[in-house]
Scaffold this active site. Structure first.
Site, PDB file in Angstrom:
ATOM      1  N   CYS A   1      42.040  53.312 117.167  1.00  0.00           N
ATOM      2  CA  CYS A   1      42.762  52.183 116.578  1.00  0.00           C
ATOM      3  C   CYS A   1      42.683  50.907 117.408  1.00  0.00           C
ATOM      4  CB  CYS A   1      44.211  52.602 116.313  1.00  0.00           C
ATOM      5  SG  CYS A   1      45.104  51.503 115.186  1.00  0.00           S
TER       6      CYS A   1
ATOM      7  N   LYS B   1      44.159  57.457 123.977  1.00  0.00           N
ATOM      8  CA  LYS B   1      44.247  56.033 123.660  1.00  0.00           C
ATOM      9  C   LYS B   1      44.667  55.213 124.886  1.00  0.00           C
ATOM     10  CE  LYS B   1      46.152  53.104 119.954  1.00  0.00           C
ATOM     11  NZ  LYS B   1      46.997  53.139 118.723  1.00  0.00           N
TER      12      LYS B   1
ATOM     13  N   GLU C   1      44.213  58.181 112.528  1.00  0.00           N
ATOM     14  CA  GLU C   1      45.037  58.369 113.724  1.00  0.00           C
ATOM     15  C   GLU C   1      46.329  59.117 113.388  1.00  0.00           C
ATOM     16  OE1 GLU C   1      47.014  55.561 117.261  1.00  0.00           O
ATOM     17  OE2 GLU C   1      46.380  54.667 115.356  1.00  0.00           O
TER      18      GLU C   1
END
Length: 268
Positions: A146, A112, A42
């Site tokens: 993540c 995200k 990331e």
């Protein structure tokens, strides 16, 4: 057969040239080993430091940086997953991930949804779109980032859209070992897909990363796992499709046996 490579390395915050050079080396080595795809952590090209990025990174550099990364894929004839900031039409910032093919052409992007901690929430805006799915060498492939993978809904959304391969660039600091050791394997098993989770290592600003990148198969088994230091991790993927989950008996076909109408009555 698809050979997957995961880059686990230390990024230098805001040293884009050094970080891209590291991606180039990893791509060259992964391609030489026969890998068709390299997954990087990331925000690796810019470093993981949300507040510093928001203060000091010029988003006007993003188009050129994306072309640099596409060029790495082209030169090394390997598909690449990279993660960068992305600016929304309203001027907000997302954390994004992009899959480009071996010609550097974009196949898939994702922003995200679940932001972790005060620094990410101060610097970025959470997205809302579900993971998309594309075909990559016969594998129905999706992206999350993540913290997203720590929510069962993210992986389940990808699986319900047909994904059998879920690629996860991450920046997981030390002290959360249960995520790669328990949750990644659980997400793979409960959704009968392969999950590839690529992490940083070393210190970046106030974050101490300890690696632990992992690839978990659709039966929950560990296909490959990294230690704490820099590493180029490889895993062979099985045959495309859910039938590849050879170790998963029909009796535990979680996707088939779901009862979403009941869950809705429960309010979940």
């Amino acid at each position: 057969m698809v050979l997957l490579a995961l880059m686990q390395a230390n990024s230098a915050v805001l040293d884009i040239e050094a970080n891209c050079a590291a991606v180039e080396v990893a791509a060259r080595n992964a391609s030489a080993a026969g890998a068709q795809l390299l997954v990087t952590p990331e925000l690796f090209p810019v470093g993981y430091a949300p507040r510093r990025l928001r203060e000091a990174f010029d988003p006007g550099r993003l188009p050129a940086l994306r072309e640099v990364l596409a060029g790495i894929a082209r030169r090394n004839t390997i598909a690449l997953v990279y993660s960068l900031p992305a600016v929304t039409p309203a001027g907000g910032w997302h954390i994004s991930a992009t899959l480009v093919d071996e010609a550097g052409d974009e196949l898939l992007s994702y922003d995200k949804v679940h932001l972790f901690g005060p620094d990410e929430r101060a610097a970025f805006t959470p997205a809302a779109a579900a993971p998309g799915v594309v075909d990559f060498h016969g594998h129905k492939t999706a992206l999350v980032i993540c913290y997203d993978i720590e929510f069962p809904e993210s992986a389940r959304a990808a699986a319900l859209r047909g994904a059998d391969l879920l690629l996860v660039p991450t920046a997981l600091a030390g002290g959360f070992d249960a995520v790669p050791q328990v949750l990644i394997r659980a997400r793979a098993l409960e959704n009968q897909l392969t999950v590839a989770y690529a992490n940083h290592t070393g210190s970046e600003d106030d974050c101490d990363f300890r690696g632990g990148s992992i690839v978990a198969g659709p039966d929950g088994s560990v296909l490959a796992a990294a230690g704490a230091g820099p590493e180029l991790l490889f895993a062979e993927l099985g045959e495309p499709g859910r039938a590849a989950a050879d170790g998963v008996e029909d009796a535990v076909d979680y996707l088939r046996d779901r009862r979403p109408e009941i869950y809705r009555s429960w309010g979940v």
